[in-house]
Motif scaffolding. Structure first.
Motif, PDB file in Angstrom:
ATOM      1  N   UNK A  57       3.007 -10.134   0.782  1.00 51.46           N
ATOM      2  CA  UNK A  57       3.759 -11.345   0.327  1.00 51.46           C
ATOM      3  C   UNK A  57       3.727 -11.565  -1.102  1.00 51.46           C
ATOM      4  N   UNK A  58       2.834 -10.542  -1.802  1.00 52.59           N
ATOM      5  CA  UNK A  58       2.700 -10.736  -3.137  1.00 52.59           C
ATOM      6  C   UNK A  58       3.620  -9.738  -3.966  1.00 52.59           C
ATOM      7  N   UNK A  59       4.352  -8.991  -3.127  1.00 52.49           N
ATOM      8  CA  UNK A  59       5.416  -7.926  -3.550  1.00 52.49           C
ATOM      9  C   UNK A  59       6.554  -8.663  -3.676  1.00 52.49           C
ATOM     10  N   UNK A  60       7.343  -8.370  -4.888  1.00 52.91           N
ATOM     11  CA  UNK A  60       8.446  -9.036  -5.349  1.00 52.91           C
ATOM     12  C   UNK A  60       9.808  -8.554  -4.924  1.00 52.91           C
ATOM     13  N   UNK A  61       9.680  -7.343  -4.362  1.00 54.76           N
ATOM     14  CA  UNK A  61      10.882  -6.502  -3.872  1.00 54.76           C
ATOM     15  C   UNK A  61      10.314  -5.667  -2.734  1.00 54.76           C
ATOM     16  N   UNK A  62      11.734  -5.346  -1.902  1.00 53.29           N
ATOM     17  CA  UNK A  62      11.308  -4.362  -0.868  1.00 53.29           C
ATOM     18  C   UNK A  62      10.525  -2.967  -1.478  1.00 53.29           C
ATOM     19  N   UNK A  63       9.524  -2.534  -0.805  1.00 50.63           N
ATOM     20  CA  UNK A  63       8.688  -1.434  -1.345  1.00 50.63           C
ATOM     21  C   UNK A  63       8.411  -0.669  -0.179  1.00 50.63           C
ATOM     22  N   UNK A  64       7.961   0.485  -0.871  1.00 50.82           N
ATOM     23  CA  UNK A  64       7.390   1.587   0.117  1.00 50.82           C
ATOM     24  C   UNK A  64       5.899   1.396  -0.147  1.00 50.82           C
ATOM     25  N   UNK A  65       5.191   1.291   0.918  1.00 50.65           N
ATOM     26  CA  UNK A  65       3.763   0.669   0.531  1.00 50.65           C
ATOM     27  C   UNK A  65       2.895   1.624   1.385  1.00 50.65           C
ATOM     28  N   UNK A  66       1.741   2.053   1.011  1.00 48.06           N
ATOM     29  CA  UNK A  66       0.681   2.667   1.859  1.00 48.06           C
ATOM     30  C   UNK A  66      -0.477   1.390   1.759  1.00 48.06           C
ATOM     31  N   UNK A  67      -0.824   0.789   3.029  1.00 51.05           N
ATOM     32  CA  UNK A  67      -1.773  -0.167   3.017  1.00 51.05           C
ATOM     33  C   UNK A  67      -3.068   0.401   3.717  1.00 51.05           C
ATOM     34  N   UNK A  68      -4.090   0.474   3.085  1.00 52.35           N
ATOM     35  CA  UNK A  68      -5.476   0.776   3.489  1.00 52.35           C
ATOM     36  C   UNK A  68      -6.274  -0.263   4.078  1.00 52.35           C
ATOM     37  N   UNK A  69      -6.803  -0.311   5.140  1.00 52.77           N
ATOM     38  CA  UNK A  69      -7.567  -1.522   5.747  1.00 52.77           C
ATOM     39  C   UNK A  69      -8.945  -0.615   6.462  1.00 52.77           C
ATOM     40  N   UNK A  70      -9.937  -1.097   6.567  1.00 52.36           N
ATOM     41  CA  UNK A  70     -11.046  -0.560   7.090  1.00 52.36           C
ATOM     42  C   UNK A  70     -11.072  -1.309   8.517  1.00 52.36           C
TER      43      UNK A  70
END
Length: 149
Positions: free
Chosen positions: A60-73
């Protein structure tokens, strides 16, 4: 292969002092040379809720459509969003055992937060020296501890 110069990398983590108990979430967003840290806390929550919240708040902090790599444990978050959620939606938010899905409110928020972005979900082993996972963990733990003081 994505062009890393145009990719936002996000590392997220959740923490709970007791489960349930005071909890915190943390996220580190990286785009080029820019890094942004986010965190927050809730007085009575679970670790899974904080893991989900970290991903939601970061996206939700992204201000425009983005390509994202989201790392989670969190295997719960990664498997939930990549494997289970479509079935839950199809089954009216019931699990394979016909029970209500836990944290439905946050799963629905995560689905909304992901819209407009191209997100690749990557699992990373927690507490194993990954720099940004360690930072996210520290942010989450500090946020949770701030409620205890």
């Amino acid at each position: 292969m994505t062009d890393s110069s145009k990719t936002v990398e996000i590392s997220t983590d959740g923490a709970c002092l007791g489960n349930p108990g005071p909890g915190g979430w943390g996220a580190v967003l990286r785009y080029g040379d820019v890094e942004k840290e986010l965190s927050g806390a809730e007085p009575d929550t679970t670790n899974n809720r904080m893991e989900l919240t970290a991903a939601i708040k970061a996206l939700n902090a992204l201000t425009r459509p983005s390509t994202v790599i989201l790392y989670t444990d969190s295997s719960y978050v990664r498997n939930g969003i990549t494997k289970w959620v479509a079935g839950w939606v199809r089954n009216g938010w019931k699990s394979s055992s016909k029970q209500p899905v836990k944290n439905t409110d946050l799963w629905q928020e995560l689905i909304e937060a992901e819209k407009g972005h191209t997100v690749e979900w990557r699992w990373v082993k927690g507490h194993a020296g990954d720099k940004y996972n360690e930072i996210a963990d520290s942010l989450a733990t500090s946020a949770a501890r701030s409620l205890k003081s």
